[in-house]
Design a protein around this motif. Structure first.
Motif, PDB file in Angstrom:
ATOM      1  N   ALA A 149       0.844  -1.206   0.000  1.00 28.21           N
ATOM      2  CA  ALA A 149       0.000   0.000   0.000  1.00 28.21           C
ATOM      3  C   ALA A 149       0.879   1.257   0.000  1.00 28.21           C
ATOM      4  N   ILE A 150       1.956   1.216   0.783  1.00 31.11           N
ATOM      5  CA  ILE A 150       2.860   2.387   0.874  1.00 31.11           C
ATOM      6  C   ILE A 150       3.550   2.614  -0.478  1.00 31.11           C
ATOM      7  N   LEU A 152       5.840  10.611   3.633  1.00 32.86           N
ATOM      8  CA  LEU A 152       5.776   9.427   4.497  1.00 32.86           C
ATOM      9  C   LEU A 152       5.846   9.884   5.954  1.00 32.86           C
ATOM     10  N   ILE A 153       4.916   9.398   6.759  1.00 31.58           N
ATOM     11  CA  ILE A 153       4.946   9.720   8.201  1.00 31.58           C
ATOM     12  C   ILE A 153       5.499   8.484   8.913  1.00 31.58           C
ATOM     13  N   TYR A 154       6.610   8.634   9.591  1.00 30.84           N
ATOM     14  CA  TYR A 154       7.250   7.495  10.258  1.00 30.84           C
ATOM     15  C   TYR A 154       6.766   7.336  11.704  1.00 30.84           C
ATOM     16  N   ASP A 155       6.729   6.088  12.174  1.00 30.99           N
ATOM     17  CA  ASP A 155       6.413   5.779  13.578  1.00 30.99           C
ATOM     18  C   ASP A 155       4.962   6.070  13.981  1.00 30.99           C
ATOM     19  N   GLY A 156       4.058   6.004  13.032  1.00 32.01           N
ATOM     20  CA  GLY A 156       2.631   6.121  13.361  1.00 32.01           C
ATOM     21  C   GLY A 156       2.265   7.473  13.944  1.00 32.01           C
ATOM     22  N   GLY A 183      11.479  -2.035  -3.933  1.00 27.74           N
ATOM     23  CA  GLY A 183      11.750  -3.390  -3.422  1.00 27.74           C
ATOM     24  C   GLY A 183      11.062  -3.726  -2.107  1.00 27.74           C
ATOM     25  N   ILE A 184       9.866  -3.200  -1.876  1.00 24.62           N
ATOM     26  CA  ILE A 184       9.203  -3.486  -0.582  1.00 24.62           C
ATOM     27  C   ILE A 184       7.885  -4.257  -0.714  1.00 24.62           C
ATOM     28  N   THR A 239       5.618  -2.886   8.144  1.00 20.68           N
ATOM     29  CA  THR A 239       5.495  -1.582   7.485  1.00 20.68           C
ATOM     30  C   THR A 239       6.832  -0.852   7.548  1.00 20.68           C
ATOM     31  N   ILE A 240       7.369  -0.477   6.407  1.00 19.91           N
ATOM     32  CA  ILE A 240       8.701   0.170   6.419  1.00 19.91           C
ATOM     33  C   ILE A 240       8.659   1.538   7.096  1.00 19.91           C
TER      34      ILE A 240
END
Ligand code: F6P
Length: 319
Positions: free
Chosen positions: A18-19, A35-39, A58-59, A65-66
């Motif tokens: 999805a990302i 991209l928002i990291y760490d929720g 490549g994910i 979730t990266i």
């Protein structure tokens, strides 16, 4: 227009596809992707980064979730929600794609009722317990992980005179348990939604054991909170040595299945198109009878998911 994606709460296989689709498709539509990291914790702490195609290369085949996730306590406080809003405003982010479950959607409902936030939620939880949608991202992969474990447990179970009790995830919902019980041919399934009728089973299984059955497989949903009770009941009632396996977080991992990758792509495209075409969105993408649609967040969070009747009925038809 700038859009951002966040994953929050329990991770689910399918979040990474999805990302990836989010970044690639947002740029394809001529918009900016963040991209928002760490929720929600990262949203408060401004861990927001403009995405490149490289970030998501490549994910698609990786579980988890990266951009990572969190269960944020601070987000319950107004001052942190305000801080989160200011972070998005400063970057000019106009819409959010939110990968999460029930708790996350409740947080988003609160957030969007206080601030000028547009978002579309994508139901993402292996529990499959979100009101309004038949399917949540990650469920197919989790079921395949459980199927693999149960097939292996059955190999050893059938080699002994024993009972095997397997606890599967589902905080309050028996979806994973009942589907796993059906596809593994388990004899017993205990879920929070249905009263466990010991007497009928006792009669049936005692007869089968007399007739030569040498092992029993029982699937217990985590949400039923009955694992140790059923363990003692089987040992005492059938005089079968009983082993317990709690599958735990292994069920949240693993490479997303074909189905979860395809669903992730479709959910995400629907979410982005909706955000780009509407100024005011507080919706969740839902999937029912083969079709995608949108449901107001109010409706999603103010109702409780019910297991479909055919699955509830199946409890009584296990062999
Ligand atoms: O994401 C759903 C879930 O895996 C539930 O099945 C389980 O009860 C819970 O999350 C476990 O949460 P945590 O990873 O925080 O221990």
């Amino acid at each position: 227009m700038a859009l951002a994606i966040i994953s929050s709460g329990g991770d689910a296989p399918g979040m990474n596809p999805a990302i990836k689709k989010f970044v690639d498709y947002t740029y394809k539509r001529g918009e900016e992707a963040y991209l928002i990291y760490d929720g929600l914790e990262g949203l408060i702490d401004n861990k927001i980064k403009k995405a490149t195609h490289q970030d998501v290369a490549g994910i698609v085949h990786i579980g988890g979730t990266i951009i990572r996730s969190s269960r944020s306590k601070r987000f319950f406080e107004y001052k942190y929600r305000e801080q989160a809003y200011n972070n998005l405003k400063a970057l000019g982010v106009k819409g959010l794609v939110v990968l999460g479950g029930d708790g996350t959607f409740r947080a988003m409902q609160k957030f969007s009722s206080e601030f000028d936030i547009n978002f579309v939620g994508i139901p993402s939880t292996i529990d499959n317990d979100i009101y309004g949608t038949e399917y949540c991202l990650g469920v197919d992969t989790a079921l395949n992980v459980i199927r693999d474990a149960l097939d292996k447990i059955r190999d050893t179970a059938s080699s002994f005179n024993r009972a095997f009790l397997v606890e599967v995830m589902g905080r309050d919902c028996g979806y994973l348990a009942i589907v796993s019980a059906i596809i593994s041919g388990a004899e017993i399934c205990v879920i929070p939604e249905v009263k466990f009728e010991k007497e009928a089973l006792e009669k049936k299984l005692s007869q089968e054991i007399k007739d030569g059955r040498n092992y029993v497989l029982a699937i217990i949903s985590e949400g039923a909170k009955k694992t140790s009770e059923i363990h003692s009941w089987i040992q005492d009632t059938f005089a079968l040595e009983t082993r317990v396996s709690i599958l735990g977080h292994i069920q949240r991992g693993g490479n997303p299945t074909v189905y979860d990758r395809m669903m992730a792509f479709d959910f995400t495209i629907y979410a982005i198109d909706y955000l780009l075409e509407h100024n005011n969105s507080n919706k969740v993408v839902v999937y029912n009878s083969g079709k995608f649609d949108f449901m107001e967040i109010e409706e999603v969070v103010s109702n409780r998911y019910q297991l479909p009747q055919h699955l509830l009925n199946a409890i009584n038809y296990l062999d």
